[in-house]
Design an enzyme around this catalytic site. Structure first.
Site, PDB file in Angstrom:
ATOM      1  N   HIS A  61      -1.693  88.434  78.751  1.00  0.00           N
ATOM      2  CA  HIS A  61      -2.106  87.074  79.090  1.00  0.00           C
ATOM      3  C   HIS A  61      -2.509  86.930  80.551  1.00  0.00           C
ATOM      4  O   HIS A  61      -3.569  86.387  80.861  1.00  0.00           O
ATOM      5  CB  HIS A  61      -0.965  86.098  78.774  1.00  0.00           C
ATOM      6  CG  HIS A  61      -1.290  84.670  79.087  1.00  0.00           C
ATOM      7  ND1 HIS A  61      -1.149  84.139  80.354  1.00  0.00           N
ATOM      8  CD2 HIS A  61      -1.773  83.672  78.314  1.00  0.00           C
ATOM      9  CE1 HIS A  61      -1.525  82.872  80.334  1.00  0.00           C
ATOM     10  NE2 HIS A  61      -1.908  82.554  79.105  1.00  0.00           N
TER      11      HIS A  61
ATOM     12  N   HIS B 166       1.803  82.078  68.415  1.00  0.00           N
ATOM     13  CA  HIS B 166       1.170  82.133  69.734  1.00  0.00           C
ATOM     14  C   HIS B 166       1.579  83.406  70.471  1.00  0.00           C
ATOM     15  O   HIS B 166       2.763  83.755  70.504  1.00  0.00           O
ATOM     16  CB  HIS B 166       1.625  80.896  70.520  1.00  0.00           C
ATOM     17  CG  HIS B 166       0.976  80.713  71.840  1.00  0.00           C
ATOM     18  ND1 HIS B 166       1.691  80.447  72.984  1.00  0.00           N
ATOM     19  CD2 HIS B 166      -0.325  80.741  72.214  1.00  0.00           C
ATOM     20  CE1 HIS B 166       0.860  80.306  74.002  1.00  0.00           C
ATOM     21  NE2 HIS B 166      -0.380  80.487  73.563  1.00  0.00           N
TER      22      HIS B 166
ATOM     23  N   GLU C  63      -2.148  84.568  67.179  1.00  0.00           N
ATOM     24  CA  GLU C  63      -3.086  84.522  68.308  1.00  0.00           C
ATOM     25  C   GLU C  63      -2.608  85.520  69.341  1.00  0.00           C
ATOM     26  O   GLU C  63      -1.394  85.704  69.525  1.00  0.00           O
ATOM     27  CB  GLU C  63      -3.076  83.114  68.909  1.00  0.00           C
ATOM     28  CG  GLU C  63      -4.025  82.900  70.080  1.00  0.00           C
ATOM     29  CD  GLU C  63      -3.371  83.010  71.456  1.00  0.00           C
ATOM     30  OE1 GLU C  63      -4.079  82.796  72.447  1.00  0.00           O
ATOM     31  OE2 GLU C  63      -2.159  83.322  71.542  1.00  0.00           O
TER      32      GLU C  63
ATOM     33  N   ASP D  43      -3.980  87.403  73.395  1.00  0.00           N
ATOM     34  CA  ASP D  43      -4.945  87.353  74.502  1.00  0.00           C
ATOM     35  C   ASP D  43      -5.441  88.764  74.802  1.00  0.00           C
ATOM     36  O   ASP D  43      -4.645  89.705  74.831  1.00  0.00           O
ATOM     37  CB  ASP D  43      -4.252  86.792  75.748  1.00  0.00           C
ATOM     38  CG  ASP D  43      -3.552  85.483  75.455  1.00  0.00           C
ATOM     39  OD1 ASP D  43      -4.251  84.497  75.202  1.00  0.00           O
ATOM     40  OD2 ASP D  43      -2.295  85.467  75.450  1.00  0.00           O
TER      41      ASP D  43
ATOM     42  N   GLU E 206      -8.109  85.813  71.459  1.00  0.00           N
ATOM     43  CA  GLU E 206      -8.550  84.993  72.589  1.00  0.00           C
ATOM     44  C   GLU E 206      -9.097  85.917  73.673  1.00  0.00           C
ATOM     45  O   GLU E 206      -8.372  86.745  74.227  1.00  0.00           O
ATOM     46  CB  GLU E 206      -7.414  84.134  73.148  1.00  0.00           C
ATOM     47  CG  GLU E 206      -7.974  83.196  74.224  1.00  0.00           C
ATOM     48  CD  GLU E 206      -6.936  82.487  75.062  1.00  0.00           C
ATOM     49  OE1 GLU E 206      -5.834  82.188  74.575  1.00  0.00           O
ATOM     50  OE2 GLU E 206      -7.255  82.233  76.247  1.00  0.00           O
TER      51      GLU E 206
HETATM   52  O1  G3P Z   1      -5.424  80.131  72.303  1.00  0.00           O
HETATM   53  C1  G3P Z   1      -4.506  79.121  72.506  1.00  0.00           C
HETATM   54  C2  G3P Z   1      -3.651  79.374  73.721  1.00  0.00           C
HETATM   55  O2  G3P Z   1      -3.208  80.701  73.687  1.00  0.00           O
HETATM   56  C3  G3P Z   1      -4.341  79.103  75.009  1.00  0.00           C
HETATM   57  O3  G3P Z   1      -3.503  79.169  76.106  1.00  0.00           O
HETATM   58  O4  G3P Z   1      -2.780  80.248  78.173  1.00  0.00           O
HETATM   59  O5  G3P Z   1      -1.478  80.613  76.082  1.00  0.00           O
HETATM   60  O6  G3P Z   1      -3.704  81.665  76.374  1.00  0.00           O
HETATM   61  P1  G3P Z   1      -2.845  80.494  76.702  1.00  0.00           P
HETATM   62 MG    MG Z   2      -3.897  82.576  74.414  1.00  0.00          MG
END
Ligand code: G3P
Ligand code: MG
Length: 241
Positions: A55, A13, A40, A42, A108
Site C-alpha cells: 500500500h 480490503h 481488494e 494494492d 488497485e
Molecule cells: O480501493 C479501495 C481502498 O483500498 C482505497 O484506499 O488507501 O486503502 O488503498 P486505500
Molecule cells: Mg487500496
C-alpha cells in the site's frame, strides 16, 4: 466490453483487512476462509519493475525494511517480513491464488509518485494476461485517472472502477468517457446526490472502508452496492452475497 455481471457486495480490503498482515497471501487465504468472494489489494512496482502487493510508497509501516518500494530491488523486497513471516507477494502470485480460490480480485493500481504511467501500463498488461481466461474475475481501479484511461485502452475487456476520496462534480462524465463499470469512493464522503446520479446511470457504487454493520446497513439503504472492509469477522456471515 467488460462483463456486466453484478459485482459482489462484500470485498475484503487489502487482502484480509486488519485480521492478517495487509496485502499478503495469508490475508487473501483468510478472506476466502471467512467466506469472502472478493478481495481488494494494492499494486505498485519494485525498482525492477515487478508489480507487487503493497500500500505505502515506503516499506517502514508494513515490513521490516526501510526506504521506497520503487527504489528497492526484487531480491531485497522479497527477503522482507511483511508481518508474521509473510513475504510481499508479486501480483502473479496473488492472481494465481485468487484464481485457485475462486475470488474476484480488485487490483488497485497504486503508483509511486512520478511512476504513474509505467505502473499503470505494466499492471494493466499483466492483469490482462493473468485473467485472460477469466476476465470476469478481476476489477481494476485507481485513484489515478490516467490509469483508468489506460485500462480502457489496453485491456478493454476488464472491468474498471474510478476511485475517489471526494467524488468530484464531473465524476459521471469521466466514468462514462472511460467506460467505468463502478464508482469506488470513501464511505464517509459519499453523498446522496452522487448515489442518485449513479443509480440513474446504473453505475454501482462501492465504498471504503466500512467496518461497522450499522453503517453498512445505512449505506445499503441509501443505494451503495458494495463495501470494502477491514473487519472481515463482522461481515463473514453475509460475505458470500
Ligand atoms: O480501493 C479501495 C481502498 O483500498 C482505497 O484506499 O488507501 O486503502 O488503498 P486505500
Ligand atoms: Mg487500496
Amino acid at each position: 466490453m467488460p462483463s456486466s455481471s453484478p459485482l459482489l457486495r462484500w470485498i475484503a480490503h487489502r487482502g484480509g483487512g486488519s485480521l492478517a498482515p495487509e496485502n499478503t497471501l495469508a490475508g487473501i487465504r483468510l478472506a476466502a476462509r471467512l467466506g469472502f468472494r472478493a478481495v481488494e489489494f494494492d499494486v505498485m512496482l519494485s525498482a525492477d519493475g515487478t508489480p507487487v502487493l503493497i500500500h505505502d510508497e515506503t516499506l517502514e509501516r508494513t515490513t521490516d525494511g526501510r526506504g521506497r518500494v520503487c527504489e528497492t530491488s526484487d531480491t531485497a523486497l522479497f527477503a522482507l517480513d511483511a508481518g508474521n513471516g509473510e513475504r510481499i507477494p508479486r501480483l502473479v502470485d496473488a492472481a494465481r491464488l485468487c484464481r485457485e480460490l475462486g475470488l474476484l480480485a480488485n487490483v488497485e493500481i497504486k503508483p509511486a509518485a512520478g511512476h504513474e504511467v509505467v505502473t499503470a501500463e505494466t499492471v494493466i498488461r499483466l492483469a490482462g494476461e493473468l485473467w485472460r481466461t477469466a476476465p470476469d474475475q478481476v476489477l481494476l481501479s485507481s485513484f489515478v485517472p490516467e490509469a483508468i484511461v489506460m485500462a480502457r485502452d489496453l485491456a478493454p475487456d476488464l472491468r474498471r472502477g474510478m476511485l475517489y476520496e471526494t467524488v468530484p462534480g464531473d465524476w459521471l462524465d469521466f466514468c462514462r468517457r472511460v467506460g467505468a463499470t463502478a464508482l469506488h469512493c470513501d464511505a464517509t464522503q459519499v453523498d446522496d446526490a452522487v448515489l442518485r446520479e449513479a443509480a440513474a446511470h446504473d453505475i454501482p457504487v462501492l465504498c471504503y472502508t466500512v467496518d461497522v454493520p450499522e453503517i453498512a446497513a445505512d449505506l445499503l439503504r441509501r443505494g451503495v452496492a458494495g463495501f470494502f472492509t477491514d473487519r472481515l469477522d463482522r461481515f463473514a456471515s453475509q460475505a458470500g452475497a
